[in-house]
Every structure is written in C-alpha cells, then in structure tokens.
Design a protein around this motif. Structure first.
Motif, PDB file in Angstrom:
ATOM      1  N   ALA A 116      40.180  42.156  46.989  1.00  0.00           N
ATOM      2  CA  ALA A 116      41.412  42.586  46.325  1.00  0.00           C
ATOM      3  C   ALA A 116      41.181  43.790  45.431  1.00  0.00           C
ATOM      4  CB  ALA A 116      41.988  41.423  45.521  1.00  0.00           C
ATOM      5  N   ARG A 119      39.178  46.144  45.758  1.00  0.00           N
ATOM      6  CA  ARG A 119      38.995  47.390  46.533  1.00  0.00           C
ATOM      7  C   ARG A 119      40.337  48.056  46.817  1.00  0.00           C
ATOM      8  NH1 ARG A 119      34.507  44.554  49.275  1.00  0.00           N
ATOM      9  NH2 ARG A 119      35.815  44.024  51.066  1.00  0.00           N
ATOM     10  N   TYR A 120      41.423  47.280  46.770  1.00  0.00           N
ATOM     11  CA  TYR A 120      42.767  47.816  46.996  1.00  0.00           C
ATOM     12  C   TYR A 120      43.542  48.037  45.692  1.00  0.00           C
ATOM     13  CZ  TYR A 120      42.319  46.410  51.951  1.00  0.00           C
ATOM     14  OH  TYR A 120      41.921  46.253  53.257  1.00  0.00           O
ATOM     15  N   TRP A 121      43.220  47.269  44.668  1.00  0.00           N
ATOM     16  CA  TRP A 121      43.990  47.255  43.425  1.00  0.00           C
ATOM     17  C   TRP A 121      43.976  48.626  42.764  1.00  0.00           C
ATOM     18  CZ3 TRP A 121      42.124  46.286  38.033  1.00  0.00           C
ATOM     19  CH2 TRP A 121      43.180  46.009  37.152  1.00  0.00           C
ATOM     20  N   ARG A 159      45.038  51.318  43.898  1.00  0.00           N
ATOM     21  CA  ARG A 159      44.741  52.387  44.862  1.00  0.00           C
ATOM     22  C   ARG A 159      45.857  52.539  45.887  1.00  0.00           C
ATOM     23  NH1 ARG A 159      38.147  51.681  45.806  1.00  0.00           N
ATOM     24  NH2 ARG A 159      37.623  51.686  43.567  1.00  0.00           N
ATOM     25  N   ASP A 160      47.075  52.180  45.477  1.00  0.00           N
ATOM     26  CA  ASP A 160      48.272  52.387  46.292  1.00  0.00           C
ATOM     27  C   ASP A 160      48.144  51.774  47.685  1.00  0.00           C
ATOM     28  OD1 ASP A 160      50.857  53.266  46.711  1.00  0.00           O
ATOM     29  OD2 ASP A 160      50.217  55.208  47.510  1.00  0.00           O
ATOM     30  N   PRO A 161      47.881  50.458  47.769  1.00  0.00           N
ATOM     31  CA  PRO A 161      47.786  49.827  49.090  1.00  0.00           C
ATOM     32  C   PRO A 161      49.137  49.830  49.800  1.00  0.00           C
ATOM     33  CG  PRO A 161      47.864  48.162  47.385  1.00  0.00           C
ATOM     34  CD  PRO A 161      47.729  49.479  46.678  1.00  0.00           C
ATOM     35  N   LYS A 162      49.087  49.771  51.116  1.00  0.00           N
ATOM     36  CA  LYS A 162      50.317  49.662  51.901  1.00  0.00           C
ATOM     37  C   LYS A 162      50.967  48.322  51.607  1.00  0.00           C
ATOM     38  CE  LYS A 162      48.491  52.466  55.699  1.00  0.00           C
ATOM     39  NZ  LYS A 162      48.089  52.470  57.140  1.00  0.00           N
ATOM     40  N   SER A 201      51.190  42.848  50.977  1.00  0.00           N
ATOM     41  CA  SER A 201      50.437  44.093  51.107  1.00  0.00           C
ATOM     42  C   SER A 201      49.277  43.913  52.079  1.00  0.00           C
ATOM     43  CB  SER A 201      49.899  44.530  49.747  1.00  0.00           C
ATOM     44  OG  SER A 201      48.792  43.719  49.364  1.00  0.00           O
ATOM     45  N   GLU A 202      48.682  45.035  52.430  1.00  0.00           N
ATOM     46  CA  GLU A 202      47.497  44.970  53.276  1.00  0.00           C
ATOM     47  C   GLU A 202      46.370  44.213  52.586  1.00  0.00           C
ATOM     48  OE1 GLU A 202      45.740  48.819  54.065  1.00  0.00           O
ATOM     49  OE2 GLU A 202      46.548  49.656  52.201  1.00  0.00           O
ATOM     50  N   ALA A 203      46.355  44.214  51.259  1.00  0.00           N
ATOM     51  CA  ALA A 203      45.336  43.459  50.530  1.00  0.00           C
ATOM     52  C   ALA A 203      45.529  41.961  50.717  1.00  0.00           C
ATOM     53  CB  ALA A 203      45.374  43.821  49.057  1.00  0.00           C
ATOM     54  N   THR A 230      51.744  39.053  43.816  1.00  0.00           N
ATOM     55  CA  THR A 230      51.611  40.322  44.537  1.00  0.00           C
ATOM     56  C   THR A 230      52.355  41.458  43.833  1.00  0.00           C
ATOM     57  OG1 THR A 230      51.277  39.199  46.661  1.00  0.00           O
ATOM     58  CG2 THR A 230      52.029  41.484  46.749  1.00  0.00           C
TER      59      THR A 230
END
Length: 261
Positions: free
Chosen positions: A20, A22-24, A26-29, A41-43, A90
């Motif tokens: 998580a 790694r995405y937090w 960082r504007d995940p999809k 989200s993708e996360a 989320t």
C-alpha cells in the motif's frame, strides 16, 4: 484455529502495508464501484491479490471473504474463513491521509477467533485472539468507562445527526469521523473515544477483525438492534453497528430508533 493464525495474519498485514505504501501519496489509479459502493484503487486490488494468494496457500481449507474478491458461496460451509478488507478507508488513502487500515480476520463457527488491524502509514498494529488481550503494537489496551451519551466522544457519520434515527431526538454527543470503520472500533478499544456507531448496514470485512479487538478490550459490539454480530454469513452484512462499553452500549440501544434488518 491453529496457534499460528495470528502470526500469519500479522505477517500478511505487514506485507500488505508495504504494498500500500508504494502507492500511497503517488496518485494511484482509482475509480468508483457500481451501485454507489465507494471508490477502489489499483492499490486495493494489488493488496487483495497478495493476501488471497498468500493466505489461501497457507490455509487452503479456509473459506475466503474479501471486499475486493468475487464472493464464493462455498465459504459458508468452511469450518474457518478469512474475512479481509485489503484497504479499509480507501477514501483516506486516496487523499493522502494515513488513516487507512488493513483488516484481517479468521472466523470460526460465526465468531472471530483472530484479528489484526494494521495502519502502516501510522505504524500501528492492533491485534487479538479469542483467548488473549487486545493489543496495540504488542501492549495491552483497555477501553474507557463513560456511561452517559451526553458529552460522549463518538466516532460516527453525519447520518447520526438525523433526528429520525433516534427515539427522542439527537443526543448531545460530540461527533468525530475516521474513514476506516475498523480503526474507529480500535480507537474506542484503546479508550481514545467513547463509542462508535454506524447507522448504515455494515459489511463484515469492515468489522470482523476489529470486533474481536473491541471485545477483548472490554467493549460490546452489536448491530443497532442489539443483536450479536455473526460472521461468514451468506449475506455478510449487519444492520448497523454499536460499539461501546456495556453501560454506554445499553444507553445507545435505549435511544436509537429500531430499524428493520
């Protein structure tokens, strides 16, 4: 329940946190689910994939219930089942707020027997087993003892301010909010707040792990009618949620309107 189930959940939650983060921020999809079920989200999906692969490989005979997996009705017949929320909160996650959690539980015969709520951005891990204490980062926690609703610090949503939800009008509590329902329950378990209530239907993956932590800290967790929470049900949802110490819990049930469910 194997004695290693709690360690299994804790290790999986730690790995989920690494993914998580790694995405937090960082504007995940992300996109909205159908039927107004909220964002995903993708996360969320990456965490869910890892958890399903690792946990089901470790316990192939356990059922599986996760917010982000297609439900398999066969889980209801399993002696034990994992109940998972890959990322609870989320919305907080997507806004860069650290108040999101990984909620992992094992249910057996309708009861939670091991549970972990891990907040990686805040470095917090709540945990409990059915015969052990509620823990935060390995140290025991206990709840508060406030008995009156008026003046209570309550984690809930704006829906609770609707007079139709109450028999005699909205009580004089102080409302607070956190995106993660599992974390709300844990915050009450450690005495930071007096209660948490949800007057909407509550999904099992949001409440399973934290319900055991709350119970072992001395709280009572039921639906809004006072019915005990049961888990791994065919329809994995309760009619709302009321979590507080026994006296305050009884006070809420005395004030809440009874809604069918």
């Amino acid at each position: 329940m194997p004695v290693t189930d709690l360690k299994l959940l804790c290790d999986a939650a730690e790995e989920a946190g690494k993914i998580a983060l790694r995405y937090w921020q960082r504007d995940p999809k992300a996109w909205d689910k159908e039927d107004g079920a909220g964002p995903v989200s993708e996360a969320d999906l990456a965490v869910n994939t890892m958890l399903e692969q690792n946990l089901r490989a470790a316990r192939p005979d356990y059922g599986w219930l996760s917010e982000e997996s297609v439900d398999d009705p066969a889980r209801v017949d399993a002696e034990q089942a994992f109940i998972i929320d890959p990322i609870d909160g989320t919305r907080a996650f997507l806004h860069g707020d650290g108040g999101f959690a990984h909620a992992l539980a094992v249910a057996q015969a309708g009861r939670i027997v091991a549970g972990v709520v891990h907040l990686p951005a805040l470095g917090m891990t709540y945990s409990a087993t059915i015969n052990g204490p509620a823990l935060l980062n390995g140290a025991p926690i206990t709840t508060g003892n406030r008995a009156e609703i008026d003046g209570a610090e309550v984690l809930t949503s704006k829906l609770s301010d609707n007079p139709s939800q109450w028999k005699r009008g909205v009580p004089g509590y102080h409302r607070h909010f956190r995106s993660s329902l599992a974390w709300r329950m844990c915050l009450v378990a450690e005495g930071k707040f007096d209660a948490t209530i949800s007057l909407r239907p509550a999904w099992e993956w949001d409440t399973a792990a934290a319900s055991l932590i709350a119970e072992r800290a001395g709280l009572v967790s039921t639906d809004r009618q006072g019915k005990a929470l049961r888990f791994n049900a065919p329809v994995p949802q309760s009619n709302g949620l009321v979590v507080a110490n026994p006296a305050l819990h009884a006070a809420f049930l005395n004030e809440l309107s009874v809604w069918p469910g």
